[in-house]
Design a protein around this motif. Structure first.
Motif, mmCIF file in Angstrom:
data_model
loop_
_atom_site.group_PDB
_atom_site.id
_atom_site.type_symbol
_atom_site.label_atom_id
_atom_site.label_comp_id
_atom_site.label_asym_id
_atom_site.label_seq_id
_atom_site.Cartn_x
_atom_site.Cartn_y
_atom_site.Cartn_z
ATOM 1 N N ASN A 101 5.858 -0.905 0.010
ATOM 2 C CA ASN A 101 6.911 -0.693 -0.989
ATOM 3 C C ASN A 101 7.350 -2.014 -1.615
ATOM 4 O O ASN A 101 7.573 -2.114 -2.830
ATOM 5 C CB ASN A 101 8.126 -0.013 -0.336
ATOM 6 C CG ASN A 101 7.856 1.426 0.034
ATOM 7 O OD1 ASN A 101 6.875 2.023 -0.398
ATOM 8 N ND2 ASN A 101 8.726 1.989 0.870
ATOM 9 N N VAL A 102 7.494 -3.031 -0.751
ATOM 10 C CA VAL A 102 7.917 -4.340 -1.250
ATOM 11 C C VAL A 102 6.827 -4.980 -2.109
ATOM 12 O O VAL A 102 7.098 -5.554 -3.164
ATOM 13 C CB VAL A 102 8.284 -5.262 -0.064
ATOM 14 C CG1 VAL A 102 8.532 -6.690 -0.546
ATOM 15 C CG2 VAL A 102 9.528 -4.732 0.656
ATOM 16 N N VAL A 103 5.572 -4.859 -1.656
ATOM 17 C CA VAL A 103 4.453 -5.496 -2.361
ATOM 18 C C VAL A 103 4.310 -4.954 -3.778
ATOM 19 O O VAL A 103 4.056 -5.704 -4.729
ATOM 20 C CB VAL A 103 3.140 -5.316 -1.574
ATOM 21 C CG1 VAL A 103 1.938 -5.726 -2.421
ATOM 22 C CG2 VAL A 103 3.181 -6.124 -0.290
ATOM 23 N N VAL A 104 4.484 -3.635 -3.949
ATOM 24 C CA VAL A 104 4.225 -3.018 -5.259
ATOM 25 C C VAL A 104 5.499 -2.786 -6.066
ATOM 26 O O VAL A 104 5.453 -2.138 -7.115
ATOM 27 C CB VAL A 104 3.473 -1.673 -5.091
ATOM 28 C CG1 VAL A 104 2.192 -1.868 -4.305
ATOM 29 C CG2 VAL A 104 4.358 -0.620 -4.415
ATOM 30 N N LYS A 105 6.628 -3.333 -5.615
ATOM 31 C CA LYS A 105 7.912 -3.019 -6.263
ATOM 32 C C LYS A 105 7.983 -3.453 -7.730
ATOM 33 O O LYS A 105 8.733 -2.896 -8.515
ATOM 34 C CB LYS A 105 9.060 -3.656 -5.491
ATOM 35 C CG LYS A 105 9.066 -5.175 -5.488
ATOM 36 C CD LYS A 105 10.210 -5.721 -4.657
ATOM 37 C CE LYS A 105 10.164 -7.251 -4.599
ATOM 38 N NZ LYS A 105 10.307 -7.875 -5.924
ATOM 39 N N ASP A 106 7.174 -4.478 -8.097
ATOM 40 C CA ASP A 106 7.237 -4.995 -9.464
ATOM 41 C C ASP A 106 6.093 -4.493 -10.350
ATOM 42 O O ASP A 106 5.820 -5.087 -11.399
ATOM 43 C CB ASP A 106 7.222 -6.530 -9.434
ATOM 44 C CG ASP A 106 8.451 -7.107 -8.745
ATOM 45 O OD1 ASP A 106 9.547 -6.530 -8.913
ATOM 46 O OD2 ASP A 106 8.308 -8.123 -8.035
ATOM 47 N N THR A 107 5.445 -3.413 -9.946
ATOM 48 C CA THR A 107 4.309 -2.889 -10.734
ATOM 49 C C THR A 107 4.753 -1.866 -11.764
ATOM 50 O O THR A 107 3.914 -1.179 -12.360
ATOM 51 C CB THR A 107 3.250 -2.278 -9.805
ATOM 52 O OG1 THR A 107 3.860 -1.268 -8.998
ATOM 53 C CG2 THR A 107 2.621 -3.341 -8.919
ATOM 54 N N GLY A 108 6.029 -1.720 -11.955
ATOM 55 C CA GLY A 108 6.538 -0.854 -13.014
ATOM 56 C C GLY A 108 6.483 0.619 -12.659
ATOM 57 O O GLY A 108 6.735 1.020 -11.522
ATOM 58 N N THR A 109 6.090 1.431 -13.641
ATOM 59 C CA THR A 109 6.145 2.881 -13.473
ATOM 60 C C THR A 109 5.095 3.427 -12.506
ATOM 61 O O THR A 109 5.189 4.587 -12.103
ATOM 62 C CB THR A 109 5.958 3.569 -14.833
ATOM 63 O OG1 THR A 109 4.714 3.153 -15.414
ATOM 64 C CG2 THR A 109 7.109 3.204 -15.772
ATOM 65 N N ILE A 110 4.107 2.622 -12.142
ATOM 66 C CA ILE A 110 3.087 3.118 -11.191
ATOM 67 C C ILE A 110 3.431 2.763 -9.754
ATOM 68 O O ILE A 110 2.658 3.067 -8.834
ATOM 69 C CB ILE A 110 1.675 2.583 -11.529
ATOM 70 C CG1 ILE A 110 1.609 1.064 -11.325
ATOM 71 C CG2 ILE A 110 1.273 2.976 -12.941
ATOM 72 C CD1 ILE A 110 0.200 0.519 -11.341
ATOM 73 N N ALA A 111 4.572 2.119 -9.530
ATOM 74 C CA ALA A 111 4.927 1.680 -8.171
ATOM 75 C C ALA A 111 4.943 2.856 -7.205
ATOM 76 O O ALA A 111 4.365 2.785 -6.105
ATOM 77 C CB ALA A 111 6.279 0.978 -8.195
ATOM 78 N N TRP A 112 5.587 3.933 -7.591
ATOM 79 C CA TRP A 112 5.693 5.072 -6.672
ATOM 80 C C TRP A 112 4.322 5.679 -6.389
ATOM 81 O O TRP A 112 4.082 6.203 -5.291
ATOM 82 C CB TRP A 112 6.650 6.131 -7.237
ATOM 83 C CG TRP A 112 6.148 6.878 -8.435
ATOM 84 C CD1 TRP A 112 6.334 6.563 -9.737
ATOM 85 C CD2 TRP A 112 5.354 8.075 -8.422
ATOM 86 N NE1 TRP A 112 5.717 7.473 -10.558
ATOM 87 C CE2 TRP A 112 5.109 8.425 -9.767
ATOM 88 C CE3 TRP A 112 4.832 8.887 -7.418
ATOM 89 C CZ2 TRP A 112 4.361 9.543 -10.131
ATOM 90 C CZ3 TRP A 112 4.086 10.005 -7.773
ATOM 91 C CH2 TRP A 112 3.863 10.322 -9.119
ATOM 92 N N ARG A 113 3.408 5.617 -7.357
ATOM 93 C CA ARG A 113 2.054 6.148 -7.132
ATOM 94 C C ARG A 113 1.321 5.323 -6.069
ATOM 95 O O ARG A 113 0.641 5.875 -5.204
ATOM 96 C CB ARG A 113 1.267 6.143 -8.452
ATOM 97 C CG ARG A 113 1.876 7.036 -9.530
ATOM 98 C CD ARG A 113 1.014 7.068 -10.787
ATOM 99 N NE ARG A 113 1.638 7.851 -11.843
ATOM 100 C CZ ARG A 113 1.552 9.193 -11.935
ATOM 101 N NH1 ARG A 113 0.854 9.869 -11.040
ATOM 102 N NH2 ARG A 113 2.165 9.830 -12.919
ATOM 103 N N LEU A 114 1.469 4.021 -6.148
ATOM 104 C CA LEU A 114 0.850 3.155 -5.145
ATOM 105 C C LEU A 114 1.517 3.342 -3.785
ATOM 106 O O LEU A 114 0.843 3.310 -2.743
ATOM 107 C CB LEU A 114 0.951 1.697 -5.588
ATOM 108 C CG LEU A 114 0.203 1.327 -6.878
ATOM 109 C CD1 LEU A 114 0.498 -0.105 -7.281
ATOM 110 C CD2 LEU A 114 -1.304 1.533 -6.702
ATOM 111 N N GLN A 115 2.821 3.538 -3.791
ATOM 112 C CA GLN A 115 3.544 3.712 -2.527
ATOM 113 C C GLN A 115 3.102 4.982 -1.805
ATOM 114 O O GLN A 115 2.924 4.993 -0.591
ATOM 115 C CB GLN A 115 5.050 3.731 -2.803
ATOM 116 C CG GLN A 115 5.596 2.364 -3.180
ATOM 117 C CD GLN A 115 6.958 2.438 -3.852
ATOM 118 O OE1 GLN A 115 7.394 3.492 -4.303
ATOM 119 N NE2 GLN A 115 7.640 1.291 -3.938
ATOM 120 N N LEU A 116 2.918 6.073 -2.543
ATOM 121 C CA LEU A 116 2.464 7.325 -1.927
ATOM 122 C C LEU A 116 0.969 7.305 -1.635
ATOM 123 O O LEU A 116 0.519 7.756 -0.582
ATOM 124 C CB LEU A 116 2.789 8.507 -2.841
ATOM 125 C CG LEU A 116 4.268 8.864 -3.036
ATOM 126 C CD1 LEU A 116 4.406 10.061 -3.980
ATOM 127 C CD2 LEU A 116 4.932 9.181 -1.701
#
Length: 628
Positions: free
Chosen positions: A278-293
Motif C-alpha cells: 500500500n505504501v509503495v504504490v500510494k503515489d501511482t494515482g488512480t491505479i493505486a487500489w488496483r495494484l493494492q488488490l
C-alpha cells in the motif's frame, strides 16, 4: 478392551486380561473410558496391558490386512515402542540405531527431516494471500469507492455526508471473500479433500488465489469487483479449511502447535506485506487500489508450484485405507522408520476406537454428527468459541480499517498508511514468541493471558480519540495502544484458533469440523467488515473500540468455561480430552482454577497448587512395561 475399566476391581481386571489373552484376532478389548464421558480427564495409552504375545498377533493381523507384511518385524517393534514410550530401551526387537533415533527424538524435539519443515512452510505460505488481501483492501478503501461512484464520508465540495448506502456497499465489497468463504468455500473443502486429497484441494485453491486478485485489478464497477472477490472467497475458504488440517496431520505432537501456527505467522506476514505494498504504490494515482488488490496473488504462486513436492497426509491415506502409501509418507516425515512404524500403528489403533462412536459415511451424516455425538459436539463448541473470539477481540477492525481509523484520528492519508504499516510489522514480529510458547504453556493458557490485555489496550486506544485536537501526540497515543493491542494478540488469539480447530475433530469429521470452524470465523469477519464503517459513524471511534473491548471480556469467559487444553497429545488422544463432559470442565474451572488463581496471584500463596483436569496417565505405561 483398549483401556482398563475405571470401576473394575483388580480381580475383574485380571479376569478380563486372561480372557483377552485367549483371543487370536485384532484388538478386541473393551475400552475403559467411554469416548462420550471421560469423567476422570485421564488420557490413557490404548496398548497398555496387552500381553506381548497377543500384541504381536494383533500387529501380524494388521500387517496382513493392510498389505504391510514386508514390514511386519518393523511394525511389531514399533507397536512395542508405542506400548512403552518411556521404556523402549528394554525392547529386545530394537537395534542400537533405532534406540539412538528414539533418544534423539526425545532430546531434540525440533530435529525432524527437512521434508517436514518444507511441507509446513509450503502450505503455510498460502496464508499470506489472505493477510495480503485484507490489507490490500484496507488501502484500496481510500480510493476505489471514489472511482466506482460510491464515496464515503463528507463531500469535499458541499461538506455534506455522502449517502449512507455507500458505506454499506464499501463494507459489502470488503466482506465479499468472507461471505463466500463462510457460505460456500469452507464447505467445499470436504468433497475436494475426499476426491483430490489434501494436496489436490490445496492446489485447486492456490490456482483460484492466483487468478482472482489479478482479476480484481481489472474490474470497472463495484458489482464486478464484488463478484470477483466472491470467487476469491471460495478459494480462501477451502484453503483455510484444509491447510491447517494438513499441517496438523503431518506434525509430531510435541511441536504440532508451533508448526500449525505457521498459518497465522504467514497470515501476519501477508498483512505486513500488504501494508508495505500500500505504501509503495500510494503515489501511482488512480491505479493505486488496483495494484493494492492485484498484488495479493504473489504468495499463492509458490503454494501452487510446491504442493506436489510434499507428501500426502498419512492420516488421510489411512482414512482411504491406503496404508502402504501412508507408511511411505510417514517415513518421509520422520527420521527413522521405527518412528514411522510406531506412529502408524498407534494412530491405527486409536482410529479403530473412533469408529465405535463415529460413522461419518456421507456429507450430511458427517455434518449432523458435529452436533449429535457428545465427543464431537464438544469439539464443535470449543472450535466455535475460539474462532468467534478471533472476531470478537477486534483485530479485524484494525486489519480491515486501520487506514480509515487513523484518518479519524486526524492523520493525513499518507500518515495513515505508514501507521498501518507499523501495525502490520508489530502483528508479524510478535507472532514469533508463540512458536516457543504454544506447545509449552498451551493453547488455552495463551488465550486466557492475552484476552484481558487486549481488552484494556483496545479500550485505551478508544479513549485516546477523546484527546482534543489533531496533533501528533493524539495520533501517537492511538497508534501506541493499537500496536500494544496487536502485540498481545499475535502470540495468543492470533495463532491459536486455526491451530486448535485443526486438532480437535476426529478424522472422520475433520473436514466438516474445520469447515464449520473456518466458516464461523469468516462469517463473523464479514459481519464485522460490513457493519464497522456504520458503527464507526454511529458510535464514534471511542464507542466502537469500547464495544469490542467489552467483547474481549465475554470471549475470555467463554474460553475459560468451554475450551480444554490440547497441547502435547496426538490428534487421536484428543478423543479422550473431548470425552470429558462440558459440565465437568466448567465445574473444574469454578471449583479449582478460579480459587487457585486468587490464592496464587492475589493472596500470593506460593505453595498453592492446581491439579489439572486433563492429564496424561503414565501409570498405564509403567504397568505395561512390567507385564510386557
Amino acid at each position: 478392551m483398549l483401556f482398563p475399566r475405571l470401576d473394575s476391581s483388580p480381580r475383574e481386571e485380571k479376569q478380563e486380561q486372561e480372557q483377552y489373552a485367549t483371543e487370536d484376532v485384532a484388538i478386541t478389548r473393551k475400552t475403559t473410558i467411554e469416548l462420550s464421558s471421560n469423567k476422570s480427564g485421564a488420557v490413557r495409552n490404548p496398548l497398555s496391558g496387552i500381553p506381548r504375545e497377543q500384541l504381536m498377533k494383533d500387529v501380524e493381523h494388521f500387517a496382513t490386512e493392510k498389505g504391510l507384511t514386508e514390514d511386519l518385524s518393523l511394525l511389531q517393534a514399533g507397536a512395542l515402542v508405542a506400548q512403552k514410550p518411556q521404556d523402549y530401551h528394554s525392547i529386545d526387537l530394537l537395534n542400537s540405531d533405532q534406540k539412538a533415533a528414539l533418544d534423539h527424538e526425545r532430546e531434540h524435539k525440533w530435529s525432524h527431516p527437512l521434508t517436514l519443515y518444507l511441507t509446513i512452510f509450503c502450505c503455510s505460505i498460502g496464508a499470506a494471500t489472505q493477510g495480503w488481501d485484507q490489507t490490500g483492501s484496507n488501502g484500496a478503501n481510500l480510493s476505489f469507492p471514489q472511482e466506482f461512484g460510491i464515496p464515503t464520508g463528507k463531500n469535499p465540495l458541499t461538506g455534506e455526508d455522502y449517502p449512507e448506502s455507500h458505506e454499506w456497499l464499501v463494507g459489502l465489497v470488503n466482506a465479499a471473500p468472507y461471505i463466500a468463504s463462510a457460505l460456500v468455500g469452507c464447505w467445499l473443502s470436504d468433497p475436494l479433500n475426499n476426491f483430490f486429497g489434501r494436496r489436490g484441494c490445496i492446489f485447486i485453491t492456490a490456482i483460484i488465489l492466483v487468478a482472482t486478485p489479478i482479476g480484481s485489478a481489472f474490474t470497472h464497477s463495484w458489482e464486478t469487483l464484488f463478484v470477483v472477490r466472491l470467487i476469491l472467497g471460495i478459494g480462501m475458504g477451502a484453503k483455510g479449511s484444509t491447510v491447517p488440517v494438513f499441517a496438523a496431520e503431518n506434525a509430531p505432537a510435541s511441536i504440532r502447535g508451533a508448526l500449525v501456527m505457521g498459518w497465522q505467522l504467514w497470515t501476519a506476514f501477508g498483512i505486513f506485506l500488504g501494508f508495505a505494498a500500500n505504501v509503495v504504490v500510494k503515489d501511482t494515482g488512480t491505479i493505486a487500489w488496483r495494484l493494492q488488490l492485484g498484488s495479493a496473488f504473489i504468495p499463492a504462486l509458490p503454494l501452487a508450484l510446491g504442493i506436489y513436492f510434499c507428501p500426502e497426509s498419512p492420516r488421510w491415506l489411512m482414512k482411504k485405507n491406503r496404508y502402504p502409501e501412508a507408511f511411505k509418507s510417514l517415513n518421509r516425515l520422520r527420521h527413522n522408520s521405527i518412528q514411522a512404524a510406531r506412529d502408524l500403528y498407534y494412530i491405527h489403533v486409536l482410529l479403530e476406537e473412533e469408529k465405535k462412536i463415529i460413522r461419518g459415511e456421507s456429507y450430511i451424516q458427517r455434518f449432523t454428527e458435529l452436533f449429535t455425538i457428545p465427543r464431537v459436539r464438544r469439539a464443535t463448541l470449543a472450535s466455535f468459541v475460539v474462532m468467534l473470539a478471533q472476531q470478537m477481540c477486534g483485530i479485524n477492525i484494525i486489519a480491515f480499517y486501520s487506514s480509515t481509523i487513523f484518518l479519524e484520528s486526524g492523520s493525513t492519508a499518507t500518515q495513515a498508511l505508514y501507521a498501518s504499516l507499523g501495525f502490520g510489522a508489530v502483528n508479524f514480529v510478535f507472532a514469533f514468541p508463540a512458536l516457543f510458547t504454544i506447545d509449552t504453556y498451551g493453547r488455552r493458557s495463551l488465550l486466557l493471558f492475552t484476552f484481558p490485555q487486549m481488552a484494556w489496550t483496545l479500550l485505551a486506544a478508544g479513549l485516546c480519540f477523546l484527546i482534543p485536537g489533531t496533533g501528533k501526540a493524539r495520533l501517537g497515543l492511538i497508534a501506541f495502544f493499537v500496536y500494544l493491542f496487536s502485540a498481545f494478540y499475535s502470540p495468543g488469539e492470533g495463532p491459536v484458533p486455526f491451530t486448535y480447530s485443526a486438532e480437535v475433530f476426529p478424522l472422520a469429521q475433520r473436514e466438516q469440523g474445520m469447515a464449520w470452524a473456518v466458516a464461523t470465523c469468516f462469517f463473523w469477519a464479514s459481519v464485522l467488515s460490513i457493519t464497522f464503517p456504520r458503527m464507526l459513524k454511529a458510535l464514534t471511534p471511542t464507542g466502537a473500540f469500547a464495544f469490542y473491548a467489552g467483547l474481549n471480556v465475554i470471549a475470555f469467559i467463554l474460553i475459560l468455561l468451554f475450551v480444554p487444553e490440547t497441547k502435547q497429545l496426538t490428534l487421536e488422544e484428543l478423543d479422550q480430552v473431548f470425552s470429558v463432559p462440558t459440565g465437568k470442565l466448567s465445574g473444574h474451572v469454578i471449583s479449582k482454577e478460579v480459587p487457585y488463581f486468587f490464592k496464587r496471584y492475589v493472596a500470593f500463596q506460593k505453595d498453592a497448587t492446581l491439579e489439572p483436569l486433563i492429564h496424561k496417565d503414565n501409570d498405564d505405561d509403567l504397568e505395561a512395561s512390567k507385564r510386557g
